[in-house]
Design a protein around this motif. Sequence first.
Motif, short mmCIF file in Angstrom:
data_model
loop_
_atom_site.label_atom_id
_atom_site.label_comp_id
_atom_site.label_asym_id
_atom_site.label_seq_id
_atom_site.Cartn_x
_atom_site.Cartn_y
_atom_site.Cartn_z
N VAL A 1 0.85 -1.18 0.00
CA VAL A 1 0.00 0.00 0.00
C VAL A 1 0.89 1.23 0.00
O VAL A 1 1.85 1.32 0.77
N ARG A 2 0.58 2.20 -0.87
CA ARG A 2 1.37 3.44 -0.93
C ARG A 2 0.85 4.51 0.02
O ARG A 2 1.63 5.21 0.65
N ALA A 3 -0.45 4.68 0.08
CA ALA A 3 -1.03 5.73 0.92
C ALA A 3 -2.31 5.19 1.55
O ALA A 3 -2.97 4.29 1.01
N VAL A 4 -2.67 5.76 2.70
CA VAL A 4 -3.80 5.27 3.48
C VAL A 4 -4.90 6.33 3.51
O VAL A 4 -4.65 7.51 3.77
N GLY A 5 -6.12 5.90 3.26
CA GLY A 5 -7.25 6.80 3.32
C GLY A 5 -8.39 6.19 4.12
O GLY A 5 -8.36 5.01 4.48
N VAL A 6 -9.39 7.00 4.38
CA VAL A 6 -10.61 6.53 5.03
C VAL A 6 -11.78 6.93 4.15
O VAL A 6 -11.65 7.72 3.22
N SER A 7 -12.92 6.36 4.44
CA SER A 7 -14.14 6.69 3.71
C SER A 7 -15.29 6.73 4.70
O SER A 7 -15.38 5.86 5.58
N ASN A 8 -16.12 7.74 4.57
CA ASN A 8 -17.28 7.90 5.45
C ASN A 8 -16.90 8.06 6.92
O ASN A 8 -17.65 7.67 7.81
N TYR A 9 -15.72 8.61 7.17
CA TYR A 9 -15.25 8.86 8.54
C TYR A 9 -15.64 10.28 8.96
O TYR A 9 -15.61 11.22 8.16
N SER A 10 -15.96 10.42 10.24
CA SER A 10 -16.19 11.74 10.83
C SER A 10 -14.85 12.37 11.16
O SER A 10 -13.80 11.72 11.13
N VAL A 11 -14.87 13.66 11.52
CA VAL A 11 -13.65 14.34 11.94
C VAL A 11 -13.06 13.65 13.16
O VAL A 11 -11.85 13.43 13.25
N GLU A 12 -13.92 13.28 14.11
CA GLU A 12 -13.44 12.61 15.32
C GLU A 12 -12.75 11.29 14.98
O GLU A 12 -11.68 10.97 15.55
N GLN A 13 -13.31 10.54 14.08
CA GLN A 13 -12.71 9.26 13.68
C GLN A 13 -11.40 9.48 12.94
O GLN A 13 -10.45 8.70 13.11
N MET A 14 -11.33 10.53 12.12
CA MET A 14 -10.07 10.85 11.45
C MET A 14 -8.98 11.18 12.47
O MET A 14 -7.84 10.72 12.35
N ARG A 15 -9.33 11.98 13.46
CA ARG A 15 -8.36 12.33 14.50
C ARG A 15 -7.83 11.08 15.19
O ARG A 15 -6.62 10.95 15.43
N GLU A 16 -8.73 10.17 15.50
CA GLU A 16 -8.31 8.95 16.19
C GLU A 16 -7.41 8.10 15.29
O GLU A 16 -6.40 7.56 15.75
N ALA A 17 -7.76 7.99 14.02
CA ALA A 17 -6.95 7.20 13.10
C ALA A 17 -5.55 7.78 12.97
O ALA A 17 -4.55 7.05 12.87
N GLU A 18 -5.47 9.11 13.00
CA GLU A 18 -4.18 9.79 12.83
C GLU A 18 -3.22 9.55 13.99
O GLU A 18 -2.03 9.84 13.87
N ASN A 19 -3.72 9.03 15.09
CA ASN A 19 -2.83 8.65 16.19
C ASN A 19 -1.98 7.44 15.84
O ASN A 19 -0.97 7.17 16.49
N THR A 20 -2.41 6.71 14.81
CA THR A 20 -1.72 5.47 14.43
C THR A 20 -1.11 5.53 13.04
O THR A 20 -0.03 4.97 12.81
N VAL A 21 -1.78 6.20 12.11
CA VAL A 21 -1.34 6.18 10.72
C VAL A 21 -1.49 7.58 10.13
O VAL A 21 -2.31 8.37 10.59
N LYS A 22 -0.70 7.87 9.12
CA LYS A 22 -0.81 9.16 8.43
C LYS A 22 -1.86 9.02 7.33
O LYS A 22 -1.69 8.24 6.40
N LEU A 23 -2.92 9.78 7.44
CA LEU A 23 -3.99 9.70 6.47
C LEU A 23 -3.75 10.66 5.30
O LEU A 23 -3.32 11.80 5.49
N ALA A 24 -4.07 10.18 4.12
CA ALA A 24 -3.97 11.02 2.93
C ALA A 24 -5.30 11.70 2.61
O ALA A 24 -5.32 12.81 2.10
N SER A 25 -6.42 11.02 2.95
CA SER A 25 -7.70 11.50 2.44
C SER A 25 -8.88 10.87 3.15
O SER A 25 -8.75 9.89 3.88
N ASN A 26 -10.04 11.46 2.87
CA ASN A 26 -11.32 10.91 3.29
C ASN A 26 -12.25 10.94 2.09
O ASN A 26 -12.34 11.96 1.41
N GLN A 27 -12.90 9.82 1.81
CA GLN A 27 -13.86 9.74 0.70
C GLN A 27 -15.27 9.82 1.27
O GLN A 27 -15.66 8.98 2.08
N VAL A 28 -16.01 10.84 0.85
CA VAL A 28 -17.32 11.11 1.45
C VAL A 28 -18.31 11.53 0.37
O VAL A 28 -17.92 12.01 -0.69
N PRO A 29 -19.61 11.39 0.65
CA PRO A 29 -20.61 11.84 -0.32
C PRO A 29 -20.66 13.36 -0.36
O PRO A 29 -20.63 14.03 0.67
N TYR A 30 -20.73 13.91 -1.57
CA TYR A 30 -20.81 15.36 -1.72
C TYR A 30 -21.36 15.68 -3.10
O TYR A 30 -20.91 15.12 -4.10
#
Length: 332
Positions: A166-195
């Motif tokens: 894997v080259r880069a790590v992203g999340v999908s349908n994550y809230s800001v709070e969930q992104m913050r928590e994920a960032e304690n462990t991994v460097k996130l590149a992006s979030n994929q969300v409906p818009y």
Amino acid sequence: MEYRELGDSGLRVSAITFGSWAAGGWMWGGTEQNDAVGAIHAAYEHGVTSIDTAPIYGQGLSEQIVGEAIKSLPRDKVQILTKFGMRWDLPEAKGDFAMKTKNNEGQDIDVYKYASPESIIKECEDSLRRLGTDYIDLYQIHWPDVTTPIHDTMEAVNKLVEQGKVRAVGVSNYSVEQMREAENTVKLASNQVPYSMLRRSIEQELVPYCQEHNKGILAYSPMQLGLLTGKFKPGQHFDSSDLRSTNKLFTPDNIEKVNAFLHQLQPLADDKKATLAQLVIAWTIAQPGITVALVGARNPKQATQNAQAGDVQLSAEDISFINDELGKVQIG
């Protein structure tokens, strides 16, 4: 076509990215594989180098189609974005139950949001095999799994990064709070969300957070499941296998209101020598904080038209006009 970096991951993607959910057929009333492969090739020829897929789309079929399509493309010029954490093939119930649905053969299946470390490792290997590649450019958790600690999930993905799968790590349908928590462990590149023009709630909290922390946003369903193309009329029939058959946005009243709004945009589209769909896509990638618009296509003609939206230039006045008209739309 414009190419944009997802955060500071070093991964550059096309601002218009090929979304291959419909290519997998699941929840879209079936698919034709040859048309889907041709659509990906047509998109690539017009500058779309990034392809978003997921195992759940067609229960592996979408990834297989993408794998077939990229066989004849230079791998280092294509970015493969796929996901994990939606299991339909578990031997026993695990994780967070997501839905009962049917596969492309009409058989009942149960889908679970499940992102345990061992499940992620298996999913990655399965995806690599279906895609016919030895690495994934962006690996995204599809939906939050409340039964697995985010730390455990992201630790497993980190190992895949260390292994070069894997080259880069992203999340999908994550809230800001969930992104913050994920960032304690991994460097996130992006979030994929409906818009979309009709679904803009992420502008309140998620967009400012991603802008402040340099995270990319991949907007899915920017055409609002095709509603913003203007091709649907009140009373439109959808097969029961089509997710639009039960979507409240597709009521006759709402279709009429959206079509009236699009009618107001038609002169601007004509002036730009663009279709309404191309104008909508151009508006989407011009919005603050939006890195990518994920747009699906079932055939080469659609894929070409989508890609050409990248050539549509909107001025500040154009965007202001569109936003003013949009503000008049009252969806029930």
